[in-house]
Design a protein around this motif. Sequence first.
Motif, short mmCIF file in Angstrom:
data_model
loop_
_atom_site.label_atom_id
_atom_site.label_comp_id
_atom_site.label_asym_id
_atom_site.label_seq_id
_atom_site.Cartn_x
_atom_site.Cartn_y
_atom_site.Cartn_z
N GLY A 207 -23.29 -20.59 26.40
CA GLY A 207 -23.34 -21.75 25.49
C GLY A 207 -24.48 -21.84 25.92
O GLY A 207 -25.52 -22.35 25.21
N ALA A 208 -24.86 -20.58 26.28
CA ALA A 208 -26.54 -20.49 26.50
C ALA A 208 -28.18 -20.38 24.95
O ALA A 208 -27.05 -20.05 24.13
CB ALA A 208 -27.40 -19.37 27.79
N ARG A 209 -28.89 -20.84 25.23
CA ARG A 209 -30.16 -20.62 24.04
C ARG A 209 -29.75 -19.67 23.56
O ARG A 209 -30.48 -18.34 24.66
CB ARG A 209 -30.44 -21.63 23.93
CG ARG A 209 -31.90 -21.56 22.59
CD ARG A 209 -33.16 -22.72 23.05
NE ARG A 209 -33.98 -22.84 21.94
CZ ARG A 209 -33.89 -23.33 21.50
NH1 ARG A 209 -32.73 -24.77 20.24
NH2 ARG A 209 -34.48 -23.91 19.71
N LEU A 210 -29.82 -18.60 22.18
CA LEU A 210 -30.03 -17.48 22.51
C LEU A 210 -31.33 -17.66 21.52
O LEU A 210 -32.17 -17.60 21.39
CB LEU A 210 -28.60 -17.34 21.18
CG LEU A 210 -27.16 -17.30 20.95
CD1 LEU A 210 -26.46 -16.54 20.30
CD2 LEU A 210 -27.12 -16.81 23.09
N PRO A 211 -31.76 -16.29 21.63
CA PRO A 211 -33.56 -15.36 21.73
C PRO A 211 -33.16 -16.56 19.92
O PRO A 211 -34.50 -16.64 18.92
CB PRO A 211 -33.51 -13.83 21.43
CG PRO A 211 -32.56 -13.56 22.33
CD PRO A 211 -31.47 -14.88 22.28
N GLU A 212 -32.26 -15.58 18.93
CA GLU A 212 -32.45 -16.09 17.48
C GLU A 212 -31.29 -16.06 17.24
O GLU A 212 -30.00 -16.31 17.40
CB GLU A 212 -33.43 -14.81 17.01
CG GLU A 212 -32.74 -13.90 16.63
CD GLU A 212 -33.38 -12.49 15.97
OE1 GLU A 212 -32.60 -12.47 15.03
OE2 GLU A 212 -34.70 -11.98 16.97
N GLN A 213 -31.23 -16.86 16.08
CA GLN A 213 -29.70 -17.16 15.32
C GLN A 213 -28.85 -15.05 14.61
O GLN A 213 -29.31 -14.99 14.28
CB GLN A 213 -29.53 -18.23 14.00
CG GLN A 213 -29.73 -19.37 14.97
CD GLN A 213 -30.16 -20.85 13.68
OE1 GLN A 213 -30.55 -20.20 12.46
NE2 GLN A 213 -29.28 -22.37 14.23
N VAL A 214 -27.53 -15.90 14.31
CA VAL A 214 -27.07 -14.52 14.54
C VAL A 214 -26.02 -14.61 12.87
O VAL A 214 -26.23 -15.54 12.70
CB VAL A 214 -25.44 -14.37 15.63
CG1 VAL A 214 -26.73 -14.02 16.65
CG2 VAL A 214 -24.51 -15.18 15.41
N ASP A 215 -25.93 -13.22 12.65
CA ASP A 215 -25.27 -13.74 11.48
C ASP A 215 -23.75 -14.10 11.20
O ASP A 215 -23.33 -14.74 10.34
CB ASP A 215 -25.82 -12.36 10.46
CG ASP A 215 -26.63 -11.36 10.60
OD1 ASP A 215 -27.53 -11.87 9.25
OD2 ASP A 215 -27.21 -10.63 11.27
N ALA A 216 -23.55 -14.04 12.21
CA ALA A 216 -21.64 -13.99 13.00
C ALA A 216 -21.28 -14.47 14.08
O ALA A 216 -22.72 -13.38 14.78
CB ALA A 216 -20.80 -12.56 11.81
N VAL A 217 -20.62 -14.83 13.98
CA VAL A 217 -19.61 -15.03 15.71
C VAL A 217 -18.14 -14.39 15.88
O VAL A 217 -17.64 -14.91 14.16
CB VAL A 217 -19.50 -16.20 16.48
CG1 VAL A 217 -19.40 -16.88 16.80
CG2 VAL A 217 -21.45 -16.86 16.13
N LEU A 218 -17.86 -14.40 16.56
CA LEU A 218 -16.29 -13.73 16.44
C LEU A 218 -15.72 -14.58 17.60
O LEU A 218 -16.28 -15.24 18.80
CB LEU A 218 -15.64 -12.65 17.47
CG LEU A 218 -16.59 -11.28 16.13
CD1 LEU A 218 -16.25 -9.44 16.83
CD2 LEU A 218 -16.81 -11.45 14.58
N GLU A 219 -15.15 -15.40 17.21
CA GLU A 219 -14.58 -16.75 17.58
C GLU A 219 -13.04 -17.17 18.28
O GLU A 219 -12.37 -16.83 17.02
CB GLU A 219 -15.14 -18.14 17.88
CG GLU A 219 -14.62 -19.45 18.18
CD GLU A 219 -14.84 -19.21 19.22
OE1 GLU A 219 -15.03 -19.14 20.81
OE2 GLU A 219 -16.20 -20.08 19.33
#
Length: 329
Positions: A207-219
């Motif tokens: 749940g932490a805020r990331l340095p930047e947004q990503v191209d994809a998430v594996l869920e």
Amino acid sequence: MRCALVRSQDPDDPLAGLEIGELNPQPPAGWVPVTVRAASLNHHDLWSLRGIGLPADRLPMILGTDAAGVLDDGSEVVVHSVIPSPTWHGEETLDPRRTLLSEKHPGTLAERVWVPARNLVPKDPALSWAEASCLPTAYLTAYRMLFDAAGLRPGQTVLVQGAGGGVATAAILLARAAGLRVWCTSRTEAKRSRAVELGAHQAFETGARLPEQVDAVLETVGEATWSHSLKALRPGGTVAVAGATSGAMPPADLGRVFFRSLRIAGTTMGTREQLVAVQQMLVATGVRPLVDSVVPLDGVRDALARMAGGDVVGKIVVEPGEAGAGRAA
């Protein structure tokens, strides 16, 4: 034939219905016997014991979806667990009547398993039996999520939710080998540190805020991480979903999905051709599946208890024959 089987089901106490015993199933005509050298455990085994995906009228049922073993002629093979219906033509994962071994037909946690000949993939000698047995579920699923469902390319960034599980560990190893920037999350510092050791570029608290947004998430976690997965994506990004171990009914947040043109791609397991491809990738890159431990059939109960408690990093391998001695990998 000795095996690990579901004798009864209990959603609250799944291991109560597990039995290590004897069962001699009658395989369908024309199916090929494989002497199992190694099998590996998955959360699917716990779902079966809880009564999810396995109707009670099919009990007793031998557990297990993953195996590597030997044919009667001495050929070494890896078993592809996706069984399409007899009249299906086309990609097997798209058959609405498909099953996995241990759902309709006996599974792989046994001295022998029977499968259609088309479900056999030659095992590369570069892989050990334990390593090969990890491929048919976790590594196949991770490969398909990364390169098919998410369509990722070298240099892009992927977030893997829930580092430590079999699919998440496989995804970290495969993604790093493919030239992706790999981030992951975990609730525990120990698993975050282990993920970085395996090749993740950074690991964050869940749940932490990331340095930047990503191209994809594996869920594969589901309800507990879904909101974070959507917020982590750049506009036009993709969530590849292959599981929901924490619950399958999170808020949809459709406003975010359509306003930011997000794509949600569901995927289950993979094709025989993709199983061939992931094995080739491992051989070519030198990457090997992470084996948490190796146990005999008699150790399956304790191993599944560890898995249920989240106390596993990588894959637990089972050796059904006398060679399984509970040693650490």
